[in-house]
Design an enzyme around this catalytic site. Structure first.
Site: not given
Length: 459
Positions: A459, A295-297
């Site tokens: 993000f 999800w963060h990257g």
């Protein structure tokens, strides 16, 4: 309501006018899905509308954020097996905040399906719910049951809210502009040139990054909570002194709370949570954190970062057992050891989080473990120009950075129970205004050197 909606869309349009249609589509599709779920005559059709909404919005997120990552992964795998293949990449710009507002919108549809919230009938109010500008691009990820009812009663304009709101805004600006942006200079200088960095510079930059990422993100969250407070709206608290945690499990009860609880309620528990076999529980835990990392990257480094935290939660479960929740607060020898171990684990994870790629991550660890030329580098910090060459900061700024970190830790420890708002507002007039004037001066002084984009905007 209409003023806030116009302000929120104007706020997003200042970044990209062309992507207003995207956030409107996400909002409108989830609004419509909520109505269809409510009117559906049976559970099967309710589930169908829920699935369609989730698929449509995650497909949009996948195309903009993960398509090129999957293409790159496919090329890497094919090359590894000596069958190199070439696939075309999409030349598109990642919409700022798309991960936040997508999760924000989908949680509403799921809550409606579960019967936990009232279906919103006013399209404009729902558009505001998704696009509310203080938390739009970097959270906190507001819950339907918390935010939507407040948007139905926008009449909570009180002087006390302004006092509390401005304290949070000042504190957030201080963390961002005075601490995070100064540390970012050093972190970027070292981590963007890992091959040229020394052991000492990497140690300093890695420690600096732990506070940069915290001050940057919690600073944004404080500003978002403060601005929302001006309108009489309370957003979810996103941080509770996470670096005072004595276990990684506790760290995730204190760090990015809105995201960790989102994954808990909408992914971990639906997978069975801890009410399953040991093997399935281990899979659930690690899987959820790997997805959290993704999800963060869209980078292998984030996958490793998530896996590290998931694996550590599993290990802690076996080390502490059910007594993990019974670890008593306070400063004692055992807790100091637990805190030290937790902090080291978190730092290891942050190396993967910050490094530009996997090879850089391992290069950082390799050079730190070499511990080569440390004393000569320490001496060079005190030589004119030595600190700037080593860590990208002049010696004066280096000393200031350390001072502000110690100041942050001291203040955070002092207000860990009361919170910064109560701590400041309970002061007598002279020290309270000294705080206001001092923080304002520091923000204006350091702000003149330029402000970096918030880390979580990516993000």
């Amino acid at each position: 309501m209409y003023f806030l909606l116009a302000a929120s869309y104007f706020f997003y349009a200042c970044w990209s006018f062309s992507y207003l249609g995207l956030i409107f589509f996400t909002s409108a599709s989830c609004f419509l899905a909520g109505l269809m779920i409510e009117k559906a005559p049976d559970k099967r059709r309710k589930k169908l509308f829920l699935a369609l909404s989730i698929v449509i919005n995650f497909l949009i997120l996948f195309i903009f954020k993960y398509f090129n990552f999957v293409v790159q992964a496919a090329q890497d795998i094919s090359a590894y097996f000596n069958h190199p293949a070439h696939f075309d990449f999409l030349d598109i710009l990642l919409p700022v905040g798309i991960s936040f507002y997508t999760f924000h919108s989908i949680s509403y549809v799921i809550d409606v399906y579960r019967g936990e919230v009232q279906t919103e009938k006013n399209l404009f109010r729902f558009l505001l719910f998704v696009s509310f500008f203080p938390q739009l691009v970097a959270g906190p990820i507001a819950r339907t049951r918390d935010l939507l009812p407040q948007l139905r009663h926008l009449d909570n304009y009180k002087y006390e809210n302004f006092r509390k709101g401005f304290v949070l805004i000042f504190w957030g600006l201080f963390k961002k502009m005075v601490i995070a942006d100064r540390l970012a200079i050093s972190v970027n200088h070292v981590y963007n040139h890992v091959d040229q960095a020394s052991s000492l510079s990497l140690i300093i930059a890695t420690i600096f990054f732990t506070y940069q990422i915290y001050c940057d993100f919690s600073g944004y969250s404080d500003i978002a909570l403060g601005v929302s407070k001006l309108f009489g709206i309370d957003l979810m608290l996103n941080f509770r002194s996470p670096y005072f945690s004595k276990t990684v499990t506790e760290f995730w009860r204190r760090w990015h709370i809105s995201l960790s609880t989102w994954f808990r309620d909408y992914l971990y528990i639906p997978l069975g949570g801890n009410k399953v076999s040991q093997g399935r529980w281990i899979f659930n835990t690690v899987f959820v954190f790997v997805i959290s990392g993704l999800w963060h990257g869209a980078n292998y480094t984030f996958l490793v970062w998530g896996a590290i935290h998931g694996i550590m939660l599993v290990i802690e479960r076996y080390v502490y057992g059910r007594s993990i929740r019974d670890i008593q607060p306070g400063v004692n020898f055992k807790n100091i050891i637990r805190w030290g171990i937790t902090y080291i684990i978190v730092i290891i994870g942050w190396v993967f989080f910050r490094a530009n790629n996997i090879s850089d991550s391992f290069a950082v660890f390799g050079k730190i473990l070499e511990f080569r030329n440390v004393m000569p580098d320490v001496r060079s910090l005190f030589v004119p120009g030595g600190a700037e060459s080593l860590i990208g900061l002049k010696f004066y700024d280096f000393v200031l950075a350390i001072f502000f970190i110690l100041m942050l830790v001291t203040v955070s420890f002092a207000v860990r129970k009361s919170g910064i708002i109560n701590a400041v507002l309970n002061l007598s007039a002279v020290p309270r205004w000294a705080f206001y004037i001092g923080v304002t001066f520091l923000v204006l002084w350091f702000g003149k050197f330029g402000v970096n984009e918030f880390v979580y905007f990516q993000f």
